[in-house]
Write a protein that holds these residues in place. Structure first.
Motif, mmCIF file in Angstrom:
data_model
loop_
_atom_site.group_PDB
_atom_site.id
_atom_site.type_symbol
_atom_site.label_atom_id
_atom_site.label_comp_id
_atom_site.label_asym_id
_atom_site.label_seq_id
_atom_site.Cartn_x
_atom_site.Cartn_y
_atom_site.Cartn_z
ATOM 1 N N LEU A 76 0.830 -1.194 0.000
ATOM 2 C CA LEU A 76 0.000 0.000 0.000
ATOM 3 C C LEU A 76 0.870 1.252 0.000
ATOM 4 N N GLN A 77 0.453 2.198 -0.794
ATOM 5 C CA GLN A 77 1.132 3.481 -0.821
ATOM 6 C C GLN A 77 0.470 4.384 0.198
ATOM 7 N N ALA A 78 1.231 5.311 0.719
ATOM 8 C CA ALA A 78 0.643 6.281 1.647
ATOM 9 C C ALA A 78 -0.387 7.104 0.880
ATOM 10 N N THR A 79 -1.570 7.223 1.448
ATOM 11 C CA THR A 79 -2.626 8.012 0.818
ATOM 12 C C THR A 79 -3.224 8.946 1.868
ATOM 13 N N ALA A 80 -3.902 9.941 1.386
ATOM 14 C CA ALA A 80 -4.625 10.837 2.286
ATOM 15 C C ALA A 80 -5.753 10.048 2.941
ATOM 16 N N LEU A 81 -6.087 10.415 4.162
ATOM 17 C CA LEU A 81 -7.158 9.756 4.891
ATOM 18 C C LEU A 81 -8.437 9.747 4.051
#
Length: 189
Positions: A161-166
Motif C-alpha cells: 500500500l502506498q501512503a494516501t490521504a485519509l
C-alpha cells in the motif's frame, strides 16, 4: 504486489463516488454519523430482484474496482438479501461481499482477517464452478474459479500500500471486475 494508479473503467460513469472510502475508526461511519458520506441520504434501496444486469450490481463493481470496498459490500448486500436462499446467485453475491471485506482488511493492514475473508470468498466462488451457462463469468469478466484464485493470491501476498490521504480510495487487487474487463490484470505504473 504493488498496485499503481491508473485509469480504471466505469460501468456507471454518471454516478459520483462517495467523498471517502470508509475504513472503520478512521472516518465517520457513512450512514450512522452525521458527518458520514451517506448520512441523511437515501439509503441503498433494497433490490426488487437479484440481477446481474441491475444498476446496484454494476455500482458495486465500480466501487470495488476503484477501492471503495466497504461501499461495494453495501451495494451487493441489497442484492444478496433478495436472492433465493441456497441459490447460486446468493452464493455469488456472498462471495463478492466477502472479497470486499477482504479488501477492507487489506487496507486496514489486518492480514489474518483478510486471509479469512478471502478464503471464505474463494470457497463460495469455487462452488460456482459447476454452473454451465457462464452467466457469472460474463458478469465478472473471468470465471468464479479464476476470481477465487485471485482472492487467495491477494490474501497470501498482500498489496504494497502506498501512503494516501485519509479516506482516499486505494485499490488493493491487481484485477478489474466487469463485463468488459476480461479479468485483465492491472499493470503498475
Amino acid at each position: 504486489m504493488a498496485i499503481g494508479l491508473m485509469l480504471r473503467p466505469r460501468c456507471l460513469p454518471e454516478k459520483s463516488f462517495p467523498s471517502y472510502a470508509y475504513l472503520s475508526g478512521r472516518q465517520p461511519h457513512p450512514v450512522r454519523d452525521p458527518a458520514g458520506h451517506s448520512y441523511d441520504s437515501e439509503a441503498m434501496p433494497l433490490a426488487a430482484e437479484a440481477s446481474l444486469d441491475s444498476d446496484m450490481f454494476l455500482w458495486g463493481l465500480d466501487l470495488f474496482n476503484h477501492g471503495y470496498y466497504w461501499e461495494a459490500h453495501e451495494a451487493w448486500e441489497g442484492l444478496w438479501q433478495v436472492a433465493d436462499r441456497g441459490g447460486p446467485l446468493r452464493m455469488f453475491f456472498k462471495g463478492l461481499i466477502l472479497l470486499s471485506a477482504a479488501g477492507v482488511k487489506i487496507r486496514e493492514s489486518k492480514h489474518a482477517a483478510a486471509v479469512r475473508h478471502a478464503g471464505r470468498a474463494a470457497g463460495l466462488l469455487h462452488r460456482l464452478m459447476d454452473t454451465t451457462d457462464h452467466t457469472f463469468e460474463r458478469a465478472l469478466g473471468m470465471s468464479p474459479a479464476a476470481l477465487a484464485e485471485q482472492a487467495k493470491a491477494a490474501a497470501r501476498i498482500p498489496a504494497t500500500l502506498q501512503a494516501t490521504a485519509l479516506g482516499q480510495p486505494q485499490p488493493v487487487f491487481d484485477f478489474i471486475l466487469g463485463p468488459s474487463s476480461g479479468g485483465r490484470p492491472i499493470r503498475s505504473i
